[in-house]
Design an enzyme around this catalytic site. Structure first.
Site, PDB file in Angstrom:
ATOM      1  N   GLU A 177       0.821  -1.214   0.000  1.00 41.55           N
ATOM      2  CA  GLU A 177       0.000   0.000   0.000  1.00 41.55           C
ATOM      3  C   GLU A 177       0.849   1.255   0.000  1.00 41.55           C
ATOM      4  O   GLU A 177       0.394   2.323   0.393  1.00 41.55           O
ATOM      5  CB  GLU A 177      -0.962   0.031   1.209  1.00 41.55           C
ATOM      6  N   GLY A 220     -11.987   5.372 -18.468  1.00 37.96           N
ATOM      7  CA  GLY A 220     -13.414   5.680 -18.535  1.00 37.96           C
ATOM      8  C   GLY A 220     -13.901   6.035 -19.937  1.00 37.96           C
ATOM      9  O   GLY A 220     -15.064   6.391 -20.109  1.00 37.96           O
ATOM     10  N   ASP A 280      -1.388  -0.578  -9.856  1.00 36.95           N
ATOM     11  CA  ASP A 280      -1.736  -1.958  -9.542  1.00 36.95           C
ATOM     12  C   ASP A 280      -1.841  -2.722 -10.855  1.00 36.95           C
ATOM     13  O   ASP A 280      -2.618  -2.350 -11.736  1.00 36.95           O
ATOM     14  CB  ASP A 280      -3.114  -2.016  -8.857  1.00 36.95           C
ATOM     15  N   TRP A 335      -0.608   5.158  -0.026  1.00 34.36           N
ATOM     16  CA  TRP A 335      -1.302   5.659  -1.214  1.00 34.36           C
ATOM     17  C   TRP A 335      -2.805   5.418  -1.104  1.00 34.36           C
ATOM     18  O   TRP A 335      -3.534   5.533  -2.065  1.00 34.36           O
ATOM     19  CB  TRP A 335      -0.698   5.127  -2.511  1.00 34.36           C
TER      20      TRP A 335
END
Lengths: 244, 538
Positions: free
Chosen positions: B189, B258, B352, B406
């Protein structure tokens, strides 16, 4: 004869109670199939029942659903741990044993426990080697008897803190029972400490400007998780129904 | 020499989800989905780049739990069966969609699944670590490690031995599987707390990453902000995440994923089709799951029922466009920065890995285009890993990074809030007990050694930050709570048995079989080093 009669009566009543109450208890124990059992004490009782008299009609499936063992809430060790959550908040949890309470009573009298109340004393120990007396200042938080954890709002980034759990007498006297480890809150701004040998380049920081924390993949992951289709690190959660 | 560097970091991690006790375990599917949708597509991207002789440098974390699952025969076998079912479904879909608007996409999935089978079985003999090791050995990717089970390290600071257990286990496993010790580490993390670097140094690690403010708010103030690494007082380097490039990709408002032409994640045939048809391909209990076959594009801000059919070619063009845009922006960023610095800036862009392909379906494509464009279309930006950069620029400013992560709000709140704060009471107790066990039983042998090692495994598994994260998001909480409790209970039972000089070998054997992670772990890594700041009472 006069002595035996009431005894016999008692036995009959007890037998009746067992006959009527037993099914109630069993159905309750079977229904308990959640992993999360919020009331640990209940568990002990049920476990003992299961051992002594397992209901005959319990199928293998139901056996699997029996309550699982729970974690102990206390470990019988006096301790207090302090964690720095962010620049403004600390979190403390603690455990106080009966032995410690006894010691207190031995010292201050049997009545002392009930005439005092628990207090968290939050010391500012920034930049010092704390010995219990040399804090820069402290704040008292009055808490209730049953509390065993607390979020402390210190509101001060880049400062060091230590917390005592103690009892306070009506006259304001404070007796420490537990002392936590020391923590330092994270910084929340640029450091004022500019190296003498290094120049500060304004333009470079101007390009960064204002920014928001967490505009990165973890933010998306969290959003996904909230929308109930993403899971740890973006992996969708099979078995979880979509909201739509 | 280029004007600046781009350091792409992909963090690949999943918690250890291996359940030999059940044939169909829902959470195991996380791994299978990620293999099909993320890891294999990434491997294929790297393969093609190498075939085409494209120069690139990418940093990749392979978390120790992920390596353990990649190399586990049971999970490999189960993945093959999972993929076989998926291929069967894709074959049926080819017929079902014939003549309709979804047919082209259906064919795409069919092809992908067959290719995945080839990559997984024929090319790498079911072990994907081999694939990544190949890329590493060819000098294309730098593989770094993570904490053993992705434990949240800042909350272990009161037990340095527990941190050492996480890091040493990770470095050991990494070295065994990748043939060389890792040069750096991805802190789970991105969570850092001052002092952590000392333990990293002890374990031979030379660098780690923090979120932007981890370096930006360091003290003393870093001269180059996040555009050059800083050295902690211990000499371990910290690289800060770039804000601009992260936002461009991941902002929910303006980020690339998106785009309306990209594939819609939330319309999956596992949910859309009738049970009589889809039944055999979801969970046997009738629980609907994502199959990975999705036919719609994001379309716009419309209801899920209003989504339009996906067009793979249009989406592909968009990925190329976005890659070009990303590169263009980095060039400008670097032009600007390089005028202000005495050395080329480094832009650190960590993501990620699982978001590429799994969530952002076109992500691997985007990466492919970005790498090719960076290699051929310009000479302002060059890709570099942290090791590359430190080799070229070994002299850096010394400063202590700021405690940070983060996660949401930038500090530790996600992993310490009302829904998960209860775990630390138990995790800390278990850590303390583990340290005391290890310190009291130096050189244990036989059954005792096995029990001590298994106790350490159970502690590590309970410490996964994934559980706390899931609890804080409020979905699938039950599983996370159960995993935390079960591993802790296993630990406490083993601890009691070791202390009581009676070890139930049957119970131990069962745990070793079920939680078989880290076979080479050595409990002595938890031995007390006498630097422990006391957390207990006066």
């Amino acid at each position: 004869m006069n002595v035996l009669f009431p005894l016999l009566f008692l036995v009959v009543i007890l037998a009746a109670a067992v006959i009527f109450l037993w099914p109630l208890r069993r159905s309750r124990s079977v229904k308990k199939n959640e992993y999360e059992n919020p009331s640990p004490p209940l568990f002990n009782e049920e476990f003992a029942e299961g051992l002594s008299l397992p209901p005959a009609d319990l199928s293998a499936q139901q056996l699997q659903c029996l309550p699982e063992p729970e974690l102990p809430h206390y470990y019988g060790i006096d301790r207090m741990v302090l964690l720095a959550r962010d620049p403004h908040w600390l979190f403390a949890y603690w455990e106080l044993t009966a032995t410690k309470q006894d010691e207190f009573a031995n010292h201050y009298g049997l009545e002392a426990w009930s005439t005092t109340h628990p207090v968290l004393r939050v010391y500012d120990i920034t930049g010092i080697d704390f010995n219990g007396k040399n804090a820069l200042g402290y704040t008292d938080i009055h808490i209730s008897e049953s509390t065993d954890n607390w979020y402390v709002q210190v509101g001060e980034p880049d400062r060091s803190f230590c917390v005592d759990l103690g009892r306070m007498f009506p006259d304001g006297r404070f007796i420490t029972l537990l002392r936590s480890n020391a923590v330092t809150t994270p910084r929340a701004s640029l450091s004022d400490r500019l190296d003498e040998e290094w120049m500060w380049i304004e333009g470079l920081y101007r390009t960064i400007g204002k920014f928001q924390f967490g505009v990165g993949s973890p933010m998306i992951v969290e959003e996904l998780a909230m929308r109930s289709a993403g899971l740890p690190l973006g992996i969708s959660s099979p078995g979880f129904k979509q909201e739509k | 020499m280029p004007r600046g560097y781009l350091c792409l970091v992909l963090h690949a991690h999943l918690p250890f989800v291996r359940h030999p006790e059940h044939e169909n375990f829902l959470e195991e599917k996380w791994l299978y989905e990620a293999i099909t949708e993320t890891y294999i597509p990434l491997i294929q991207v790297f393969e093609r780049l190498i075939e085409d002789n494209v120069k690139f440098r990418v940093t990749l974390t392979l978390s120790p739990t992920l390596i353990s699952m990649f190399t586990d025969p049971l999970l490999q076998e189960r993945y093959v069966r999972h993929l076989e079912k998926l291929i069967e479904l894709a074959d049926k879909e080819e017929g079902r969609t014939y003549g309709g608007p979804f047919h082209e996409t259906a064919l795409m999935y069919k092809k992908r699944f067959h290719e995945a089978m080839f990559t997984f079985c024929d090319r790498y003999n079911r072990n994907l670590v081999t694939a990544f090791k190949n890329f590493q050995d060819q000098g294309r990717i730098e593989i770094i490690t993570c904490a053993a089970t992705h434990g949240y390290l800042p909350f272990m600071m009161i037990y340095p031995e527990a941190i050492r257990g996480q890091i040493k286990t990770a470095v050991d496993l990494h070295t065994r599987h990748l043939g060389r010790p890792p040069a750096g580490v991805w802190l789970p993390e991105c969570a850092f707390a001052p002092g952590l670097d000392e333990i990293l140094k002890e374990c031979g690690l030379k660098f780690f990453f923090t979120d932007s403010h981890g370096v930006l708010y360091a003290s003393h103030r870093p001269r180059f902000g996040i555009f050059a690494p800083i050295y902690c007082p211990s000499g371990v380097a910290a690289f800060g995440r770039d804000i601009e490039s992260s936002k461009q990709v991941w902002s929910t408002q303006e980020g690339y994923p998106g785009d309306f032409d990209y594939r819609e994640f939330y319309r999956d045939i596992g949910f859309d089709l009738g049970l009589d048809y889809i039944g055999p391909y979801i969970h046997p209990d009738g629980i609907r799951v994502h199959t990975g076959i999705k036919y719609y594009k994001i379309t716009g801000k419309v209801d899920l029922s209003q989504k339009q059919p996906y067009n793979p070619r249009q989406a592909d063009e968009k990925a190329a466009l976005h890659a070009g845009n990303f590169m263009f922006n980095r060039q400008h960023q670097i032009y600007h920065l390089s005028n202000l610095m005495d050395r080329p800036p480094i832009i650190v862009a960590p993501y990620d890995a699982e978001l590429f392909g799994h969530w952002w379906f076109e992500g691997p494509k985007w990466l492919d285009y970005l790498i090719r464009k960076t290699a051929f279309d310009q000479d302002v930006v060059e890709m570099a890993t942290p090791s590359d950069y430190l080799r070229n620029f070994p002299c850096n400013q010394v400063a202590t990074p700021c405690s940070s992560s983060w996660g949401n709000k930038g500090y530790h709140e996600v992993w310490l809030c009302g829904s998960n704060d209860w775990i630390y009471r138990h995790l800390h107790m278990a850590s303390e007990m583990m340290i005391s066990l290890a310190s009291q039983h130096s050189n244990a042998g036989g059954l005792y050694r096995r029990a001590l090692n298994q106790a350490a495994r159970e502690l590590l598994l309970a410490q996964s930050s994934d559980w706390a994260f899931i609890m804080s998001t409020g979905t699938m909480v039950e599983y996370a709570v159960k995993r935390t409790k079960n591993h802790l209970l296993n630990f406490f039972r083993l601890q009691k048995e070791i202390k009581g000089n009676y070890i139930d070998e049957g119970y131990l054997g069962n745990l070793e079989y079920r939680n078989n992670i880290f076979p080479d772990l050595d409990y002595s890594w938890y031995t007390n080093t006498n630097e422990l700041p006391k957390a207990a009472s006066l």
